[in-house]
Design a protein around this motif. Structure first.
Motif, PDB file in Angstrom:
ATOM      1  N   GLY A 121      41.727  45.136  40.631  1.00 23.79           N
ATOM      2  CA  GLY A 121      41.903  44.862  39.205  1.00 23.79           C
ATOM      3  C   GLY A 121      43.077  45.614  38.617  1.00 23.79           C
ATOM      4  N   PHE A 128      49.535  40.019  35.827  1.00 21.09           N
ATOM      5  CA  PHE A 128      49.233  39.291  34.607  1.00 21.09           C
ATOM      6  C   PHE A 128      50.183  39.767  33.501  1.00 21.09           C
ATOM      7  CE2 PHE A 128      44.910  39.059  36.540  1.00 21.09           C
ATOM      8  CZ  PHE A 128      44.797  37.677  36.572  1.00 21.09           C
ATOM      9  N   ILE A 147      40.926  46.239  32.372  1.00 26.51           N
ATOM     10  CA  ILE A 147      40.955  45.101  33.300  1.00 26.51           C
ATOM     11  C   ILE A 147      40.295  45.483  34.623  1.00 26.51           C
ATOM     12  CG2 ILE A 147      42.491  43.660  34.705  1.00 26.51           C
ATOM     13  CD1 ILE A 147      44.442  43.656  32.331  1.00 26.51           C
ATOM     14  N   ILE A 151      36.637  43.907  36.292  1.00 24.70           N
ATOM     15  CA  ILE A 151      36.489  43.309  37.620  1.00 24.70           C
ATOM     16  C   ILE A 151      35.325  43.945  38.361  1.00 24.70           C
ATOM     17  CG2 ILE A 151      37.636  42.844  39.822  1.00 24.70           C
ATOM     18  CD1 ILE A 151      38.874  41.397  37.424  1.00 24.70           C
ATOM     19  N   PHE A 327      43.602  30.379  31.078  1.00 26.32           N
ATOM     20  CA  PHE A 327      43.677  31.771  31.497  1.00 26.32           C
ATOM     21  C   PHE A 327      42.286  32.305  31.832  1.00 26.32           C
ATOM     22  CE2 PHE A 327      43.693  36.378  30.419  1.00 26.32           C
ATOM     23  CZ  PHE A 327      44.568  36.796  31.407  1.00 26.32           C
ATOM     24  N   THR A 330      41.221  31.134  35.317  1.00 26.45           N
ATOM     25  CA  THR A 330      41.925  31.916  36.331  1.00 26.45           C
ATOM     26  C   THR A 330      41.310  33.305  36.470  1.00 26.45           C
ATOM     27  OG1 THR A 330      43.986  30.734  35.817  1.00 26.45           O
ATOM     28  CG2 THR A 330      44.176  32.825  37.007  1.00 26.45           C
ATOM     29  N   TYR A 331      41.055  33.932  35.339  1.00 29.75           N
ATOM     30  CA  TYR A 331      40.495  35.286  35.336  1.00 29.75           C
ATOM     31  C   TYR A 331      39.082  35.287  35.911  1.00 29.75           C
ATOM     32  CZ  TYR A 331      40.241  40.102  33.632  1.00 29.75           C
ATOM     33  OH  TYR A 331      40.169  41.474  33.553  1.00 29.75           O
ATOM     34  N   ALA A 335      38.086  37.421  39.173  1.00 30.55           N
ATOM     35  CA  ALA A 335      37.087  38.487  39.066  1.00 30.55           C
ATOM     36  C   ALA A 335      35.880  38.219  39.965  1.00 30.55           C
ATOM     37  CB  ALA A 335      36.623  38.619  37.607  1.00 30.55           C
ATOM     38  N   PHE A 388      41.693  38.491  24.196  1.00 31.09           N
ATOM     39  CA  PHE A 388      41.176  39.049  25.443  1.00 31.09           C
ATOM     40  C   PHE A 388      39.714  39.457  25.297  1.00 31.09           C
ATOM     41  CE2 PHE A 388      41.143  41.870  29.205  1.00 31.09           C
ATOM     42  CZ  PHE A 388      41.731  41.002  30.099  1.00 31.09           C
ATOM     43  N   ILE A 391      37.887  36.490  26.236  1.00 32.17           N
ATOM     44  CA  ILE A 391      37.939  36.290  27.687  1.00 32.17           C
ATOM     45  C   ILE A 391      36.875  37.143  28.386  1.00 32.17           C
ATOM     46  CG2 ILE A 391      39.329  36.654  29.769  1.00 32.17           C
ATOM     47  CD1 ILE A 391      40.306  34.287  28.192  1.00 32.17           C
ATOM     48  N   LEU A 395      33.570  35.937  30.343  1.00 31.16           N
ATOM     49  CA  LEU A 395      33.438  36.340  31.749  1.00 31.16           C
ATOM     50  C   LEU A 395      32.047  36.918  32.008  1.00 31.16           C
ATOM     51  CD1 LEU A 395      34.750  36.982  34.560  1.00 31.16           C
ATOM     52  CD2 LEU A 395      35.389  39.199  33.592  1.00 31.16           C
TER      53      LEU A 395
END
Length: 443
Positions: A121, A128, A147, A151, A327, A330-331, A335, A388, A391, A395
């Motif tokens: 991560g 990124f 970040i 992860i 995005f 992808t993340y 992860a 974020f 995001i 997640l």
């Protein structure tokens, strides 16, 4: 002083009641669809927040949740209480009794699931473009840490809830996963404390800053666990402890608030204090007392504070204007694959079979509550921005959904979770017994 007008109280109770009812309703529907309840509770905030109500009926949203000047602060206070109660409940889930083989596997998984995922991560943050997602603190180093934590983080509350719902909390598999998640998260909260510390110093970073921040966090953990264990063991169940005798729950809530306050005073995240209070209570108290405490705390927390906390997280999301779905996908893939692979290969090194290793990989990939806590703390301290934040919340929700669905399939099919769990018989929760009784009395 210490007062609101009658109109303000009435308005706040209306808004809170609507949010709480929606959280319980959507949480109930989520469970009926075999989805973790937390997803429904956050969805309540999405429905009543800027994503839906605020998008289509902005005046109605502002009237309901921003109806008077201090209403947002009242929700902020409930939000913080819910966060503390969530971490306290997480500490009470901590596992302490292991045989030698299980302890060996758990230790290996803690190392194998934390260090490789964190490093990957950290390195990935350089690939990124994180600049568009920096918060008001404008600290790239702090964001790289966030970040890396996102992860590697795992969820105690949600994975425990999944195990309870499936009736497999008594299994060897559940004990190892929960223990791994508990130790795992304590280590990562140290990293979170470091990230918030350097963010608060407006980008000033030195080796002294790093050593001071990590040293204070580790010292707080060690001293709290050691002194707390000794004091809980000696002073809790004695006749002279009038506070415990007057109210068992009140006594433990007092301890939790004091440790959270102390953590905040030392510039360690207050959630540390609540988490450690739960761990100490679990480790130091006799099983009947800790189980009774857990039940009492759960009754009040999961009926009010925690649903409000998760729903308020949803209120802060605006997925229409502040969310990049490409995005996020992808993340999410990055992860999930990183964490699952780290656990899978660690498990294989420990000579576990492929199916067991896959089960462990998906279960420990559950970010749930801690993932949302991570995003909340990072957002409120200005490390990340709203985009974020969305995001990281999404997640946490999606990676809670995946293991819940997979493990339900495993249990339903009668497949083995791991060696030692052959022919397990699911132990249903008290809630299921209550539902059965209710159905029989109404039929």
């Amino acid at each position: 002083m210490f007062s609101l007008t009658g109109a303000e109280i009435s308005h706040f109770l209306l808004a809170m009641g609507c949010l709480l009812a929606m959280a319980h309703l959507l949480g109930f529907i989520a469970e009926r669809m075999f989805i973790p309840r937390v997803i429904g509770e956050v969805a309540a905030g999405l429905v009543l927040g800027p994503t839906l109500l605020g998008h289509f009926f902005p005046d109605a949203f502002k009237w309901l949740f921003l109806g008077f000047p201090t209403e947002d602060k009242l929700f902020g206070l409930l939000y913080q209480f819910g966060l503390l109660m969530l971490m306290f409940c997480s500490g009470l889930k901590f596992q302490t009794r292991f045989n030698k083989e299980d302890a060996k596997i758990t230790s290996a998984l803690v190392i194998g699931a934390t260090i490789p995922a964190f490093i990957v991560g950290w390195v990935a943050a350089d690939f990124f473009n994180i600049t568009p997602y920096l918060g008001s603190a404008n600290n790239a180093l702090a964001m790289k840490i966030i970040i890396a934590i996102s992860i590697a983080v795992t969820s105690i509350p949600v994975i425990s809830k999944i195990f309870n719902d499936l009736g497999i909390m008594h299994t060897r598999f559940a004990k190892i996963v929960i223990a791994c998640a508990g130790i795992h998260d304590v280590l990562l909260w140290v990293a979170l404390g470091f990230a918030t510390a350097i963010a608060s110093q407006k980008g000033v970073f030195t080796v002294g800053t790093a050593l001071t921040s990590v040293g204070i966090s580790l010292g707080f953990i060690f001293c709290t666990l050691l002194l707390g264990y000794l004091l809980f063991k000696r002073l809790t169940i004695v006749k002279q402890n009038l506070l415990f005798r007057s109210s068992n729950l009140g006594y433990f809530l007092f301890i939790m608030f004091m440790l959270a306050s102390l953590a905040g005073s030392l510039k360690v995240e207050t959630i540390f204090g609540a988490l450690l209070a739960g761990i100490i209570a679990k480790v130091a108290l006799p099983n009947p007392v800790s189980e009774r405490l857990e039940q009492s705390v759960s009754n009040i927390s999961f009926s009010w504070f925690i649903p409000i906390y998760f729903a308020t997280v949803g209120l802060q999301l605006d997925l229409v204007r502040h969310f990049n779905p490409w995005f996020f996908l992808t993340y999410l893939l990055f992860a999930t694959l990183t964490q699952t692979a780290a656990v899978y290969f660690t498990s294989r090194i420990m000579k576990q079979d492929r199916f067991t290793s896959f089960n462990l990989g998906l279960a420990i990939n559950d970010r749930g509550g801690p993932g949302i806590v991570l995003s909340s703390v990072a957002y409120t301290t200005g490390i990340i921005n709203q985009e974020f934040f969305a995001i990281l919340v999404m997640l946490a929700l999606v990676t809670s959904w995946i293991p819940g669905t997979w493990l339900r399939i495993v249990v339903t099919k009668g497949w083995r979770l791991m060696p030692g769990d052959e022919n397990i018989v699911p132990q249903r929760r008290n809630d299921d017994k209550i539902k059965t009784i209710t159905k029989s009395t109404t039929s």
